[in-house]
Design a protein around this motif. Structure first.
Motif, PDB file in Angstrom:
ATOM      1  N   PHE A 133      27.312  40.035   8.246  1.00  0.00           N
ATOM      2  CA  PHE A 133      27.020  40.925   7.075  1.00  0.00           C
ATOM      3  C   PHE A 133      26.644  42.386   7.245  1.00  0.00           C
ATOM      4  O   PHE A 133      27.424  43.269   6.557  1.00  0.00           O
ATOM      5  N   ALA A 134      26.023  42.643   8.413  1.00  0.00           N
ATOM      6  CA  ALA A 134      25.864  44.042   8.653  1.00  0.00           C
ATOM      7  C   ALA A 134      27.057  44.742   8.924  1.00  0.00           C
ATOM      8  O   ALA A 134      27.386  45.847   8.750  1.00  0.00           O
ATOM      9  N   THR A 135      27.976  44.182   9.718  1.00  0.00           N
ATOM     10  CA  THR A 135      29.351  44.784   9.819  1.00  0.00           C
ATOM     11  C   THR A 135      30.038  44.978   8.478  1.00  0.00           C
ATOM     12  O   THR A 135      30.648  46.049   8.239  1.00  0.00           O
ATOM     13  N   GLY A 136      29.935  44.184   7.567  1.00  0.00           N
ATOM     14  CA  GLY A 136      30.783  44.146   6.185  1.00  0.00           C
ATOM     15  C   GLY A 136      29.906  45.258   5.542  1.00  0.00           C
ATOM     16  O   GLY A 136      30.515  46.256   4.944  1.00  0.00           O
ATOM     17  N   MET A 137      28.526  45.554   5.614  1.00  0.00           N
ATOM     18  CA  MET A 137      28.051  46.534   4.764  1.00  0.00           C
ATOM     19  C   MET A 137      28.357  47.936   5.538  1.00  0.00           C
ATOM     20  O   MET A 137      28.498  48.936   4.905  1.00  0.00           O
ATOM     21  N   ASN A 138      28.194  48.044   6.940  1.00  0.00           N
ATOM     22  CA  ASN A 138      28.664  49.190   7.496  1.00  0.00           C
ATOM     23  C   ASN A 138      30.254  49.610   7.072  1.00  0.00           C
ATOM     24  O   ASN A 138      30.344  50.740   6.818  1.00  0.00           O
ATOM     25  N   ARG A 139      31.233  48.705   6.845  1.00  0.00           N
ATOM     26  CA  ARG A 139      32.565  49.166   6.489  1.00  0.00           C
ATOM     27  C   ARG A 139      32.467  49.503   4.832  1.00  0.00           C
ATOM     28  O   ARG A 139      33.267  50.430   4.599  1.00  0.00           O
ATOM     29  N   LEU A 140      31.522  48.885   4.255  1.00  0.00           N
ATOM     30  CA  LEU A 140      31.557  49.423   2.868  1.00  0.00           C
ATOM     31  C   LEU A 140      30.901  50.670   2.572  1.00  0.00           C
ATOM     32  O   LEU A 140      31.460  51.510   1.819  1.00  0.00           O
ATOM     33  N   GLU A 141      29.867  50.931   3.437  1.00  0.00           N
ATOM     34  CA  GLU A 141      29.393  52.274   3.599  1.00  0.00           C
ATOM     35  C   GLU A 141      30.506  53.333   3.874  1.00  0.00           C
ATOM     36  O   GLU A 141      30.409  54.361   3.330  1.00  0.00           O
ATOM     37  N   ALA A 142      31.136  53.080   4.944  1.00  0.00           N
ATOM     38  CA  ALA A 142      32.262  54.079   5.325  1.00  0.00           C
ATOM     39  C   ALA A 142      33.299  54.111   4.378  1.00  0.00           C
ATOM     40  O   ALA A 142      33.755  55.275   4.115  1.00  0.00           O
ATOM     41  N   LEU A 143      33.725  53.072   3.624  1.00  0.00           N
ATOM     42  CA  LEU A 143      34.487  53.067   2.554  1.00  0.00           C
ATOM     43  C   LEU A 143      33.976  54.237   1.350  1.00  0.00           C
ATOM     44  O   LEU A 143      34.787  55.034   0.947  1.00  0.00           O
ATOM     45  N   LEU A 144      32.715  53.936   1.194  1.00  0.00           N
ATOM     46  CA  LEU A 144      32.159  54.735   0.254  1.00  0.00           C
ATOM     47  C   LEU A 144      32.242  56.350   0.725  1.00  0.00           C
ATOM     48  O   LEU A 144      32.380  57.237  -0.098  1.00  0.00           O
ATOM     49  N   ALA A 145      31.855  56.352   1.765  1.00  0.00           N
ATOM     50  CA  ALA A 145      31.617  57.708   2.334  1.00  0.00           C
ATOM     51  C   ALA A 145      33.268  58.597   2.441  1.00  0.00           C
ATOM     52  O   ALA A 145      33.294  59.699   1.930  1.00  0.00           O
TER      53      ALA A 145
END
Length: 152
Positions: A138-150
């Motif tokens: 889940f943390a990996t997925g959230m990191n990738r989601l945050e990177a996409l938002l950035a």
């Protein structure tokens, strides 16, 4: 049903009506699936272990909800809808893309999320994510989601 007996349904009549009836019967059969015999036999053992499973599941969901809250606090364009239970989270995404576009962009990054319309959310920019997955995943997925938002 008795041993050796396989229930069946015969449908007749005009082709269009028959097809519609069979489609409805298929939907009903999928909706009201019976529990398989092995599960019925294992039920006492499964029920005996439910407390341990429940504890592990609630801990995992709480850990993932906390990670989601961290992401929301860091990314003001991301929002999480209030929840009273369950093991999914509904995310409000920036409206510069549809929920489906967000989901596809995440899928390109190895993250599976459902667009909100899969859950009959009528507004466009919503995603639904599972909170029951392993916290590290889940943390990996959230990191990738945050990177996409950035990057957007």
């Amino acid at each position: 049903p008795r041993a050796g007996y396989t229930p069946s349904i015969w449908a007749g009549g005009p082709a269009a009506g028959r097809a519609e009836s069979l489609a409805g019967l298929e939907w009903i059969a999928d909706l009201f699936l019976t529990v398989a015999s092995p599960v019925q036999q294992a039920l006492p053992a499964l029920l005996g272990e439910r407390s341990e499973f429940r504890t592990r599941a609630l801990e995992r969901i709480a850990t993932n909800r906390a990670r989601l809250a961290e992401a929301v606090s860091r990314r003001p364009e991301l929002g999480a809808c209030d929840a009273e239970g369950g093991w999914v989270a509904v995310l409000r995404m920036p409206e510069r893309r549809t929920g489906e576009q967000w989901a596809l962009d995440l899928l390109d990054r190895g993250v599976a999320a459902h667009p909100g319309h899969f859950y009959d959310i009528e507004k466009e920019a919503f995603l639904v994510v599972s909170l029951i997955v392993e916290p590290a995943l889940f943390a990996t997925g959230m990191n990738r989601l945050e990177a996409l938002l950035a990057a957007s």
